[in-house]
Write an enzyme that holds these catalytic residues in place. Structure first.
Site, PDB file in Angstrom:
ATOM      1  N   ASN A  84     -25.904 -25.945  -4.378  1.00 24.31           N
ATOM      2  CA  ASN A  84     -25.212 -25.694  -5.344  1.00 24.31           C
ATOM      3  C   ASN A  84     -24.302 -26.833  -5.604  1.00 24.31           C
ATOM      4  OD1 ASN A  84     -24.321 -25.011  -2.864  1.00 24.31           O
ATOM      5  ND2 ASN A  84     -22.424 -23.904  -3.617  1.00 24.31           N
TER       6      ASN A  84
ATOM      7  N   GLU B 150     -20.809 -28.274  -7.309  1.00 22.76           N
ATOM      8  CA  GLU B 150     -19.571 -27.707  -8.098  1.00 22.76           C
ATOM      9  C   GLU B 150     -18.798 -29.216  -8.689  1.00 22.76           C
ATOM     10  OE1 GLU B 150     -17.235 -25.787  -4.836  1.00 22.76           O
ATOM     11  OE2 GLU B 150     -18.868 -23.908  -4.839  1.00 22.76           O
TER      12      GLU B 150
ATOM     13  N   CYS C 277     -25.297 -23.013  -9.817  1.00 21.88           N
ATOM     14  CA  CYS C 277     -25.850 -22.529  -8.420  1.00 21.88           C
ATOM     15  C   CYS C 277     -27.046 -23.226  -8.026  1.00 21.88           C
ATOM     16  CB  CYS C 277     -26.182 -21.266  -8.925  1.00 21.88           C
ATOM     17  SG  CYS C 277     -24.664 -20.039  -8.956  1.00 21.88           S
TER      18      CYS C 277
ATOM     19  N   GLU D  77     -29.805 -21.979  -7.028  1.00 21.89           N
ATOM     20  CA  GLU D  77     -30.925 -21.359  -7.685  1.00 21.89           C
ATOM     21  C   GLU D  77     -31.363 -22.124  -8.915  1.00 21.89           C
ATOM     22  OE1 GLU D  77     -28.355 -19.896  -6.523  1.00 21.89           O
ATOM     23  OE2 GLU D  77     -28.901 -17.738  -5.696  1.00 21.89           O
TER      24      GLU D  77
ATOM     25  N   CYS E  40     -26.498 -14.641  -8.049  1.00 22.84           N
ATOM     26  CA  CYS E  40     -25.335 -14.187  -9.309  1.00 22.84           C
ATOM     27  C   CYS E  40     -26.300 -13.707 -10.424  1.00 22.84           C
ATOM     28  CB  CYS E  40     -24.209 -15.373  -9.628  1.00 22.84           C
ATOM     29  SG  CYS E  40     -25.015 -16.617 -10.636  1.00 22.84           S
TER      30      CYS E  40
ATOM     31  N   CYS F  15     -28.026 -16.449 -12.547  1.00 22.72           N
ATOM     32  CA  CYS F  15     -29.365 -17.210 -11.759  1.00 22.72           C
ATOM     33  C   CYS F  15     -30.591 -16.092 -11.923  1.00 22.72           C
ATOM     34  CB  CYS F  15     -29.103 -17.356 -10.432  1.00 22.72           C
ATOM     35  SG  CYS F  15     -28.153 -18.909 -10.088  1.00 22.72           S
TER      36      CYS F  15
END
Ligand code: THU
Length: 160
Positions: free
Chosen positions: A61, A63, A72, A74, A111, A114
């Site tokens: 991930n 940010e 993310c 994934e 999430c 994803c």
């Protein structure tokens, strides 16, 4: 009015019970948590995926101070795979989450965004993508991304 129930299937196990190739993917996903850039959430996620030809693609991930600009683990891995190896189906994806000095005991769950990208990738290549959610105490294995995303949105839905 009619009520409906959707069932899904998954395995739970100790990660050491996984086949060797999947254990290796888990190890890589765990390692990738160290490449996470997550100064805001301090929640590090690593992902490692296996392509049909054996190639491995990794992600973590990433940010950003403008929060929604981050991505993310994934999707970082899936978009990298789809960009660099567009002909190759993704056959397995392992995910690990690390925070407050330890890996989660029970796995973090991907999430919705994803999951949406996972099912599109699976649909695009017409091959199931195994999803392996690593936890220190318990690892979950979904045979297909669709098992994580019932009633997903697909290209056909755009046709009305
Ligand atoms: N995150 C992931 O990388 N994958 C998920 O499936 C859930 C959340 C990241 C996004 C953000 O950087 C941090 O975890 C906290 O939400």
């Amino acid at each position: 009015m009619k009520e409906h129930t959707i069932k899904t299937n998954f395995l739970s196990c100790d990660w050491k019970e996984l086949p060797e190739k999947e254990q290796m993917l888990v190890q890589l996903a765990k390692q990738m948590t160290q490449h996470s850039y997550s100064p805001y959430s301090k929640f590090s996620v690593g992902a490692a995926l296996l392509l049909k030809d054996g190639t491995i693609v990794k992600g973590s991930n990433q940010e950003n101070a403008a929060y929604p600009s981050g991505l993310c683990a994934e999707r970082t891995a899936l978009f990298s795979a789809n960009s660099n190896y567009p002909e190759q189906p993704v056959v397995a994806l392992a995910i690990a989450c690390y925070t407050e000095g330890h890996f989660l005991a029970t796995p973090g769950s991907p999430c919705g965004a994803c999951r949406q990208v996972m099912i599109e990738t699976e649909h695009r290549y017409g091959e199931p993508m195994k999803i392996i959610l690593y936890g220190e105490d318990r690892t979950l294995v979904f045979h297909s991304a669709a098992d994580l995303m019932p009633l997903g949105f697909f290209a056909e839905d755009l046709l009305g």
